[in-house]
Design a protein around this motif. Structure first.
Motif, PDB file in Angstrom:
ATOM      1  N   GLU A  78       0.838  -1.196   0.000  1.00 12.75           N
ATOM      2  CA  GLU A  78       0.000   0.000   0.000  1.00 12.75           C
ATOM      3  C   GLU A  78       0.871   1.243   0.000  1.00 12.75           C
ATOM      4  OE1 GLU A  78      -2.405  -0.305   3.479  1.00 12.75           O
ATOM      5  OE2 GLU A  78      -3.299  -2.206   2.881  1.00 12.75           O
ATOM      6  N   SER A  79       0.409   2.274  -0.700  1.00 10.94           N
ATOM      7  CA  SER A  79       1.110   3.552  -0.713  1.00 10.94           C
ATOM      8  C   SER A  79       0.762   4.323   0.557  1.00 10.94           C
ATOM      9  CB  SER A  79       0.696   4.355  -1.945  1.00 10.94           C
ATOM     10  OG  SER A  79       1.275   5.632  -1.898  1.00 10.94           O
ATOM     11  N   THR A  80       1.793   4.880   1.216  1.00 10.36           N
ATOM     12  CA  THR A  80       1.574   5.632   2.461  1.00 10.36           C
ATOM     13  C   THR A  80       1.803   7.122   2.282  1.00 10.36           C
ATOM     14  OG1 THR A  80       3.867   5.382   3.183  1.00 10.36           O
ATOM     15  CG2 THR A  80       2.310   3.654   3.841  1.00 10.36           C
ATOM     16  N   GLY A  81       2.503   7.509   1.229  1.00 12.34           N
ATOM     17  CA  GLY A  81       2.834   8.914   1.042  1.00 12.34           C
ATOM     18  C   GLY A  81       4.050   9.364   1.843  1.00 12.34           C
ATOM     19  N   VAL A  82       4.652   8.466   2.620  1.00 12.72           N
ATOM     20  CA  VAL A  82       5.844   8.785   3.411  1.00 12.72           C
ATOM     21  C   VAL A  82       7.069   8.367   2.592  1.00 12.72           C
ATOM     22  CG1 VAL A  82       7.062   8.385   5.583  1.00 12.72           C
ATOM     23  CG2 VAL A  82       4.556   8.405   5.543  1.00 12.72           C
ATOM     24  N   PRO A  83       7.979   9.303   2.287  1.00  7.25           N
ATOM     25  CA  PRO A  83       9.087   8.962   1.380  1.00  7.25           C
ATOM     26  C   PRO A  83      10.051   7.902   1.908  1.00  7.25           C
ATOM     27  CG  PRO A  83       9.341  11.195   2.245  1.00  7.25           C
ATOM     28  CD  PRO A  83       8.003  10.703   2.692  1.00  7.25           C
ATOM     29  N   THR A  84      10.105   7.682   3.222  1.00 11.76           N
ATOM     30  CA  THR A  84      11.036   6.672   3.759  1.00 11.76           C
ATOM     31  C   THR A  84      10.378   5.318   3.951  1.00 11.76           C
ATOM     32  OG1 THR A  84      10.545   7.476   5.987  1.00 11.76           O
ATOM     33  CG2 THR A  84      12.526   8.339   4.926  1.00 11.76           C
ATOM     34  N   ASP A  85       9.078   5.194   3.670  1.00 12.98           N
ATOM     35  CA  ASP A  85       8.417   3.886   3.767  1.00 12.98           C
ATOM     36  C   ASP A  85       8.747   3.058   2.532  1.00 12.98           C
ATOM     37  OD1 ASP A  85       7.325   4.554   6.165  1.00 12.98           O
ATOM     38  OD2 ASP A  85       5.269   4.709   5.472  1.00 12.98           O
ATOM     39  N   VAL A  86       9.152   1.819   2.756  1.00  9.44           N
ATOM     40  CA  VAL A  86       9.519   0.917   1.662  1.00  9.44           C
ATOM     41  C   VAL A  86       8.851  -0.434   1.880  1.00  9.44           C
ATOM     42  CG1 VAL A  86      11.721   2.017   1.116  1.00  9.44           C
ATOM     43  CG2 VAL A  86      11.646   0.275   2.866  1.00  9.44           C
ATOM     44  N   ALA A  87       8.808  -1.249   0.833  1.00  4.92           N
ATOM     45  CA  ALA A  87       8.206  -2.582   0.920  1.00  4.92           C
ATOM     46  C   ALA A  87       9.065  -3.564   0.146  1.00  4.92           C
ATOM     47  CB  ALA A  87       6.788  -2.566   0.369  1.00  4.92           C
ATOM     48  N   ILE A  88       8.957  -4.827   0.523  1.00  7.54           N
ATOM     49  CA  ILE A  88       9.681  -5.894  -0.168  1.00  7.54           C
ATOM     50  C   ILE A  88       8.691  -6.638  -1.049  1.00  7.54           C
ATOM     51  CG2 ILE A  88      10.918  -8.067   0.115  1.00  7.54           C
ATOM     52  CD1 ILE A  88      12.025  -6.991   2.719  1.00  7.54           C
ATOM     53  N   GLN A  89       8.989  -6.721  -2.334  1.00  8.08           N
ATOM     54  CA  GLN A  89       8.174  -7.482  -3.275  1.00  8.08           C
ATOM     55  C   GLN A  89       8.770  -8.878  -3.359  1.00  8.08           C
ATOM     56  OE1 GLN A  89       5.610  -5.967  -5.289  1.00  8.08           O
ATOM     57  NE2 GLN A  89       5.034  -7.960  -6.035  1.00  8.08           N
ATOM     58  N   GLY A  90       7.995  -9.900  -3.026  1.00 14.20           N
ATOM     59  CA  GLY A  90       8.494 -11.271  -3.069  1.00 14.20           C
ATOM     60  C   GLY A  90       9.160 -11.671  -1.765  1.00 14.20           C
ATOM     61  N   ASP A  91      10.180 -12.540  -1.870  1.00 13.32           N
ATOM     62  CA  ASP A  91      10.874 -13.045  -0.686  1.00 13.32           C
ATOM     63  C   ASP A  91      11.876 -12.027  -0.169  1.00 13.32           C
ATOM     64  OD1 ASP A  91       9.501 -15.410  -1.038  1.00 13.32           O
ATOM     65  OD2 ASP A  91      11.091 -16.330  -2.221  1.00 13.32           O
ATOM     66  N   GLY A  92      12.281 -12.200   1.066  1.00 11.59           N
ATOM     67  CA  GLY A  92      13.355 -11.384   1.618  1.00 11.59           C
ATOM     68  C   GLY A  92      12.965 -10.640   2.874  1.00 11.59           C
ATOM     69  N   PHE A  93      13.975 -10.090   3.537  1.00 13.52           N
ATOM     70  CA  PHE A  93      13.809  -9.349   4.781  1.00 13.52           C
ATOM     71  C   PHE A  93      14.745  -8.147   4.772  1.00 13.52           C
ATOM     72  CE2 PHE A  93      12.530 -13.632   5.871  1.00 13.52           C
ATOM     73  CZ  PHE A  93      11.447 -13.437   6.714  1.00 13.52           C
ATOM     74  N   PHE A  94      14.407  -7.144   5.569  1.00  6.21           N
ATOM     75  CA  PHE A  94      15.330  -6.065   5.859  1.00  6.21           C
ATOM     76  C   PHE A  94      16.225  -6.553   7.001  1.00  6.21           C
ATOM     77  CE2 PHE A  94      11.509  -3.707   4.421  1.00  6.21           C
ATOM     78  CZ  PHE A  94      12.071  -3.068   3.333  1.00  6.21           C
ATOM     79  N   ALA A  95      17.526  -6.367   6.854  1.00  2.00           N
ATOM     80  CA  ALA A  95      18.461  -6.693   7.941  1.00  2.00           C
ATOM     81  C   ALA A  95      18.634  -5.441   8.784  1.00  2.00           C
ATOM     82  CB  ALA A  95      19.800  -7.139   7.363  1.00  2.00           C
ATOM     83  N   LEU A  96      18.645  -5.617  10.108  1.00  3.89           N
ATOM     84  CA  LEU A  96      18.826  -4.484  11.000  1.00  3.89           C
ATOM     85  C   LEU A  96      19.611  -4.915  12.225  1.00  3.89           C
ATOM     86  CD1 LEU A  96      16.420  -4.400  13.605  1.00  3.89           C
ATOM     87  CD2 LEU A  96      15.115  -4.668  11.524  1.00  3.89           C
ATOM     88  N   VAL A  97      20.155  -3.957  12.928  1.00  4.29           N
ATOM     89  CA  VAL A  97      20.869  -4.214  14.184  1.00  4.29           C
ATOM     90  C   VAL A  97      20.169  -3.417  15.269  1.00  4.29           C
ATOM     91  CG1 VAL A  97      23.022  -3.893  15.447  1.00  4.29           C
ATOM     92  CG2 VAL A  97      23.084  -4.710  13.103  1.00  4.29           C
ATOM     93  N   LYS A  98      19.792  -4.122  16.347  1.00  2.43           N
ATOM     94  CA  LYS A  98      19.131  -3.475  17.473  1.00  2.43           C
ATOM     95  C   LYS A  98      19.789  -3.975  18.754  1.00  2.43           C
ATOM     96  CE  LYS A  98      14.641  -2.959  19.629  1.00  2.43           C
ATOM     97  NZ  LYS A  98      13.282  -3.460  19.653  1.00  2.43           N
ATOM     98  N   ASN A  99      20.306  -3.046  19.544  1.00  4.83           N
ATOM     99  CA  ASN A  99      21.017  -3.378  20.790  1.00  4.83           C
ATOM    100  C   ASN A  99      22.145  -4.378  20.550  1.00  4.83           C
ATOM    101  OD1 ASN A  99      19.220  -1.719  22.222  1.00  4.83           O
ATOM    102  ND2 ASN A  99      17.778  -3.401  22.485  1.00  4.83           N
ATOM    103  N   GLY A 100      22.848  -4.226  19.424  1.00  5.19           N
ATOM    104  CA  GLY A 100      23.981  -5.089  19.105  1.00  5.19           C
ATOM    105  C   GLY A 100      23.625  -6.452  18.555  1.00  5.19           C
ATOM    106  N   VAL A 101      22.333  -6.726  18.356  1.00  6.63           N
ATOM    107  CA  VAL A 101      21.891  -8.028  17.854  1.00  6.63           C
ATOM    108  C   VAL A 101      21.306  -7.845  16.453  1.00  6.63           C
ATOM    109  CG1 VAL A 101      20.334  -9.973  18.243  1.00  6.63           C
ATOM    110  CG2 VAL A 101      21.386  -8.818  20.192  1.00  6.63           C
ATOM    111  N   GLN A 102      21.725  -8.717  15.510  1.00  8.45           N
ATOM    112  CA  GLN A 102      21.170  -8.637  14.161  1.00  8.45           C
ATOM    113  C   GLN A 102      19.789  -9.275  14.130  1.00  8.45           C
ATOM    114  OE1 GLN A 102      23.176 -10.672  10.865  1.00  8.45           O
ATOM    115  NE2 GLN A 102      22.747  -8.875   9.600  1.00  8.45           N
ATOM    116  N   GLU A 103      18.825  -8.567  13.544  1.00  4.87           N
ATOM    117  CA  GLU A 103      17.450  -9.039  13.411  1.00  4.87           C
ATOM    118  C   GLU A 103      17.001  -8.867  11.969  1.00  4.87           C
ATOM    119  OE1 GLU A 103      15.116  -6.770  16.176  1.00  4.87           O
ATOM    120  OE2 GLU A 103      16.104  -7.635  17.939  1.00  4.87           O
ATOM    121  N   PHE A 104      15.843  -9.427  11.663  1.00  2.76           N
ATOM    122  CA  PHE A 104      15.273  -9.311  10.327  1.00  2.76           C
ATOM    123  C   PHE A 104      13.807  -8.942  10.446  1.00  2.76           C
ATOM    124  CE2 PHE A 104      18.785 -12.279  10.120  1.00  2.76           C
ATOM    125  CZ  PHE A 104      19.510 -11.791   9.047  1.00  2.76           C
ATOM    126  N   THR A 105      13.328  -8.143   9.495  1.00  2.00           N
ATOM    127  CA  THR A 105      11.931  -7.722   9.514  1.00  2.00           C
ATOM    128  C   THR A 105      11.438  -7.500   8.091  1.00  2.00           C
ATOM    129  OG1 THR A 105      10.358  -6.102  10.387  1.00  2.00           O
ATOM    130  CG2 THR A 105      12.484  -5.258   9.712  1.00  2.00           C
TER     131      THR A 105
END
Length: 197
Positions: A78-105
């Motif tokens: 869905e379009s949100t109108g927020v320029p920093t909002d992104v989406a993944i088409q198909g498979d995959g995750f965003f990789a991130l680091v939170k409190n020194g631990v790698q997570e995926f979302t």
């Protein structure tokens, strides 16, 4: 006693499945949420004897939830109108680091932090590969994606244009006025058909 415990195991397992379904409904509008599915499995069988051929005679003692697995199918984008909002088409995750631990979302509701880092709604730093001269090398180490504040891309003049068009061969074309540089003008040439400039 099995006459009570066996059906009770079925009631407990179905109650847990209803909890999974309820959680799916509760998270219906949660960004990036993927629904869960309860998977049932048999409990061990109790052997109560053998038949005339020597095969065991077994009675099941019920069921339980063996696993709750996530369904990672493609959701609606869905379009949100927020320029920093992104989406993944198909498979995959965003990789991130939170409190020194790698997570995926898969949640793409991102924002820019005070230092220019791209962050998730709960403060995780989005990770990515640094592009060198416009080329991304996926064998390098992941690092925080940063968008420096006030960064602008300077405009570049158009350097090349390609046109494909049809000219009307029946239209009279007047000679062009003399050029301001040099010359006497452009002479009219007979032409019909398609031109590519």
């Amino acid at each position: 006693m099995p006459s009570f415990s066996t059906p009770l195991s079925g009631l407990n397992a179905n109650s847990q499945e209803l909890s999974v379904i309820s959680n799916n409904l509760a998270n219906l509008n949660t960004v990036g949420y993927k629904s869960d599915v309860a998977n049932f499995q048999d409990l061990f069988y109790q052997q109560i004897g053998t038949n005339g051929a020597g095969d065991p005679v077994q009675v099941g003692v019920g069921t339980k939830i063996g696993a709750i697995s996530g369904k990672f199918t493609q959701g609606s984008i869905e379009s949100t109108g927020v320029p920093t909002d992104v989406a993944i088409q198909g498979d995959g995750f965003f990789a991130l680091v939170k409190n020194g631990v790698q997570e995926f979302t898969r949640a793409g509701n991102l924002s820019v932090g005070a230092n220019g880092s791209l962050i998730t709604s709960d403060g995780g730093l989005i990770q990515g590969f640094q592009a060198v001269n416009g080329v991304i090398n996926p064998s390098q180490t992941l690092g925080a994606v940063s968008i420096p504040t006030g960064l602008t891309s300077p405009p570049n003049p158009t350097s090349k244009v390609a046109l494909t068009l049809n000219l009307d061969s029946g239209t009279a074309i007047a000679p062009s006025p003399a050029s301001q540089q040099t010359g006497t003008g452009i002479a009219r040439l007979p032409y019909s058909g398609r031109a590519a400039c």
